[in-house]
Design a protein around this motif. Structure first.
Motif, PDB file in Angstrom:
ATOM      1  N   HIS A  80      -1.041  11.577  -5.567  1.00  0.00           N
ATOM      2  CA  HIS A  80      -1.761  11.138  -4.374  1.00  0.00           C
ATOM      3  C   HIS A  80      -1.431  11.980  -3.146  1.00  0.00           C
ATOM      4  N   LEU A  81      -0.782  13.128  -3.336  1.00  0.00           N
ATOM      5  CA  LEU A  81      -0.407  13.939  -2.194  1.00  0.00           C
ATOM      6  C   LEU A  81      -1.638  14.497  -1.492  1.00  0.00           C
ATOM      7  N   THR A  82      -1.565  14.592  -0.182  1.00  0.00           N
ATOM      8  CA  THR A  82      -2.616  15.255   0.577  1.00  0.00           C
ATOM      9  C   THR A  82      -2.325  16.752   0.642  1.00  0.00           C
ATOM     10  N   LEU A  83      -3.282  17.497   1.158  1.00  0.00           N
ATOM     11  CA  LEU A  83      -3.204  18.951   1.079  1.00  0.00           C
ATOM     12  C   LEU A  83      -2.038  19.518   1.882  1.00  0.00           C
ATOM     13  N   GLN A  84      -1.796  18.969   3.073  1.00  0.00           N
ATOM     14  CA  GLN A  84      -0.716  19.512   3.896  1.00  0.00           C
ATOM     15  C   GLN A  84       0.648  19.299   3.246  1.00  0.00           C
ATOM     16  N   VAL A  85       0.851  18.154   2.626  1.00  0.00           N
ATOM     17  CA  VAL A  85       2.118  17.894   1.941  1.00  0.00           C
ATOM     18  C   VAL A  85       2.245  18.801   0.715  1.00  0.00           C
ATOM     19  N   ALA A  86       1.137  18.999   0.014  1.00  0.00           N
ATOM     20  CA  ALA A  86       1.175  19.878  -1.158  1.00  0.00           C
ATOM     21  C   ALA A  86       1.450  21.322  -0.754  1.00  0.00           C
ATOM     22  N   LEU A  87       0.842  21.773   0.345  1.00  0.00           N
ATOM     23  CA  LEU A  87       1.075  23.151   0.791  1.00  0.00           C
ATOM     24  C   LEU A  87       2.536  23.366   1.198  1.00  0.00           C
ATOM     25  N   ALA A  88       3.177  22.324   1.697  1.00  0.00           N
ATOM     26  CA  ALA A  88       4.586  22.454   2.086  1.00  0.00           C
ATOM     27  C   ALA A  88       5.464  22.746   0.870  1.00  0.00           C
ATOM     28  N   GLN A  89       5.007  22.390  -0.321  1.00  0.00           N
ATOM     29  CA  GLN A  89       5.782  22.657  -1.523  1.00  0.00           C
ATOM     30  C   GLN A  89       5.768  24.131  -1.911  1.00  0.00           C
ATOM     31  N   LEU A  90       4.921  24.932  -1.247  1.00  0.00           N
ATOM     32  CA  LEU A  90       4.899  26.371  -1.521  1.00  0.00           C
ATOM     33  C   LEU A  90       6.121  27.074  -0.942  1.00  0.00           C
ATOM     34  N   HIS A  91       6.799  26.413   0.006  1.00  0.00           N
ATOM     35  CA  HIS A  91       8.025  26.976   0.568  1.00  0.00           C
ATOM     36  C   HIS A  91       9.183  26.644  -0.378  1.00  0.00           C
ATOM     37  N   VAL A  92       9.679  27.627  -1.061  1.00  0.00           N
ATOM     38  CA  VAL A  92      10.731  27.412  -2.056  1.00  0.00           C
ATOM     39  C   VAL A  92      11.994  28.138  -1.601  1.00  0.00           C
ATOM     40  N   GLY A  93      12.977  27.396  -1.131  1.00  0.00           N
ATOM     41  CA  GLY A  93      14.273  27.954  -0.788  1.00  0.00           C
ATOM     42  C   GLY A  93      14.181  29.080   0.232  1.00  0.00           C
ATOM     43  N   HIS A  94      14.954  30.145  -0.017  1.00  0.00           N
ATOM     44  CA  HIS A  94      15.013  31.280   0.902  1.00  0.00           C
ATOM     45  C   HIS A  94      14.125  32.432   0.449  1.00  0.00           C
ATOM     46  N   THR A  95      13.324  32.221  -0.572  1.00  0.00           N
ATOM     47  CA  THR A  95      12.482  33.306  -1.099  1.00  0.00           C
ATOM     48  C   THR A  95      11.012  32.901  -1.009  1.00  0.00           C
ATOM     49  N   THR A  96      10.576  32.470   0.143  1.00  0.00           N
ATOM     50  CA  THR A  96       9.202  32.025   0.301  1.00  0.00           C
ATOM     51  C   THR A  96       8.249  33.206   0.182  1.00  0.00           C
TER      52      THR A  96
ATOM     53  N   VAL B  59       4.797   8.132   3.582  1.00  0.00           N
ATOM     54  CA  VAL B  59       4.263   6.963   2.886  1.00  0.00           C
ATOM     55  C   VAL B  59       3.790   7.260   1.461  1.00  0.00           C
ATOM     56  N   LEU B  60       3.515   8.522   1.136  1.00  0.00           N
ATOM     57  CA  LEU B  60       3.011   8.845  -0.200  1.00  0.00           C
ATOM     58  C   LEU B  60       4.179   9.175  -1.129  1.00  0.00           C
ATOM     59  N   THR B  61       4.357   8.341  -2.124  1.00  0.00           N
ATOM     60  CA  THR B  61       5.450   8.530  -3.080  1.00  0.00           C
ATOM     61  C   THR B  61       4.965   8.975  -4.451  1.00  0.00           C
TER      62      THR B  61
ATOM     63  N   TRP C  27       0.799  -1.223   0.000  1.00  0.00           N
ATOM     64  CA  TRP C  27       0.000   0.000   0.000  1.00  0.00           C
ATOM     65  C   TRP C  27       0.832   1.274   0.000  1.00  0.00           C
ATOM     66  N   VAL C  28       2.146   1.163   0.027  1.00  0.00           N
ATOM     67  CA  VAL C  28       2.986   2.361   0.033  1.00  0.00           C
ATOM     68  C   VAL C  28       2.745   3.160  -1.248  1.00  0.00           C
ATOM     69  N   GLY C  29       2.523   4.453  -1.082  1.00  0.00           N
ATOM     70  CA  GLY C  29       2.262   5.313  -2.232  1.00  0.00           C
ATOM     71  C   GLY C  29       0.799   5.492  -2.547  1.00  0.00           C
ATOM     72  N   THR C  30      -0.091   4.779  -1.843  1.00  0.00           N
ATOM     73  CA  THR C  30      -1.522   4.885  -2.095  1.00  0.00           C
ATOM     74  C   THR C  30      -2.222   5.536  -0.902  1.00  0.00           C
ATOM     75  N   LEU C  31      -3.417   6.051  -1.149  1.00  0.00           N
ATOM     76  CA  LEU C  31      -4.183   6.695  -0.084  1.00  0.00           C
ATOM     77  C   LEU C  31      -4.662   5.696   0.963  1.00  0.00           C
ATOM     78  N   LYS C  32      -4.745   4.411   0.587  1.00  0.00           N
ATOM     79  CA  LYS C  32      -5.193   3.404   1.556  1.00  0.00           C
ATOM     80  C   LYS C  32      -4.266   3.321   2.753  1.00  0.00           C
ATOM     81  N   ALA C  33      -2.987   3.646   2.555  1.00  0.00           N
ATOM     82  CA  ALA C  33      -2.018   3.547   3.648  1.00  0.00           C
ATOM     83  C   ALA C  33      -2.255   4.589   4.735  1.00  0.00           C
ATOM     84  N   LEU C  34      -3.040   5.631   4.443  1.00  0.00           N
ATOM     85  CA  LEU C  34      -3.255   6.690   5.419  1.00  0.00           C
ATOM     86  C   LEU C  34      -4.374   6.376   6.408  1.00  0.00           C
ATOM     87  N   ILE C  35      -5.231   5.406   6.083  1.00  0.00           N
ATOM     88  CA  ILE C  35      -6.438   5.192   6.878  1.00  0.00           C
ATOM     89  C   ILE C  35      -6.243   4.253   8.065  1.00  0.00           C
ATOM     90  N   PRO C  36      -5.685   3.032   7.904  1.00  0.00           N
ATOM     91  CA  PRO C  36      -5.620   2.099   9.045  1.00  0.00           C
ATOM     92  C   PRO C  36      -4.899   2.618  10.281  1.00  0.00           C
TER      93      PRO C  36
END
Length: 282
Positions: free
Chosen positions: A227-243, A221-223, A140-149
């Motif tokens: 399949h990224l969740t919102l919190q992981v996607a929002l973390a990608q908004l931080h780009v280097g030293h020019t956030t 667990v999400l590769t 289940w690694v990389g799938t949304l099913k891994a987040l539930i159990p």
């Protein structure tokens, strides 16, 4: 005869209590107001000294930057699915376990409950490695099913519902149901669940917010980028030293809207159920 306290002597205490409550409310809502201020201005306005504390006119521009940088709505859909399924299963699994702990005497009950309380004291990060190994074995690694159990057997949820059932569901009512031939599941479904709706509403808010805001486990667990969740996607908004903090705050503001909706829905049930119980008990 008991002395009657004049109304004037009560007013200072009531006025003080209201002032304290108003200050507490202002302190509580300030982070949300500051988020909106940052989301509607530019990063340059935020860095000004003193910072700009009024609402700006750049909200739509910042939202457009968020949508151009990450797959916001795709990540939100993934998060809605995970949080909704997790919440429903948490309510079902935890309420069943809590009912068994509260109203049934079986061998090892106290040991199991003490072990459950012990798990509440452990940091969640300790479980990341064994959970990852288990999800890898299941494929289940990389799938949304891994987040539930990992979130289903919620120690706090079982403890919370167990205390509520123990004090809020009369033993006499369950004994009468057993005499009428009701089994475990029928007692649970027809008697216990309707009586613990306020507790379930609170746990629904707790479980949904926890699943919505979860960051460490989805990050591990999400590769698959789709399949990224919102919190992981929002973390990608931080780009280097020019956030671009105004863009980040715009994304946070957009991500908070579903939480407000869920809180509004379940808070009504929680408050209505608590009020109903208070009226019945008076």
């Amino acid at each position: 005869m008991t002395a009657v306290v004049p109304r004037r002597s009560r007013r200072p205490k009531g006025l003080t209590a209201h002032i304290v409550l108003v200050l507490a409310v202002l302190i509580s809502i300030f982070p949300f107001v500051w988020t909106i201020v940052m989301a509607t201005n530019t990063t340059e306005d935020i860095y000004k000294s003193p910072p700009k504390l009024t609402f700006g006119s750049h909200l739509l521009e910042n939202i457009r930057h968020v949508l151009d940088t990450i797959d916001f709505f795709g990540s939100m859909l993934n998060t809605v699915v995970v949080a909704s399924v997790t919440t429903v299963l948490v309510l079902f699994v935890d309420s069943l376990a809590a009912f068994a702990f509260a109203k049934f005497d079986f061998p090892g009950r106290r040991v199991l409950f003490a072990t459950l309380l012990g798990f509440m004291m452990l940091p969640l990060q300790l479980a990341v490695l064994p959970q990852f190994i288990l999800m890898s074995d299941l494929g289940w690694v990389g799938t949304l099913k891994a987040l539930i159990p990992p979130a289903l057997a919620n120690a706090f949820g079982i403890f919370w519902l167990r205390q509520y059932i123990e004090n809020g569901v009369p033993d006499e009512l369950l004994d009468a149901a057993r005499i009428d031939g009701a089994g475990f599941f029928r007692q649970y479904w027809n008697i216990v669940l309707p009586m613990i709706r306020p507790a379930l509403s609170f746990l629904a808010i707790y479980a949904f917010v926890g699943a919505w805001n979860d960051y460490i486990w989805p990050l591990v667990v999400l590769t698959d980028p789709s399949h990224l969740t919102l919190q992981v996607a929002l973390a990608q908004l931080h780009v280097g030293h020019t956030t671009d903090y105004s863009m980040v705050m715009a994304g946070v503001l957009m991500a908070s809207v579903p939480l407000v909706v869920v809180f509004t829905i379940f808070a009504r049930g929680f408050i209505a159920g608590a009020t109903e119980g208070a009226v019945q008990g008076s």
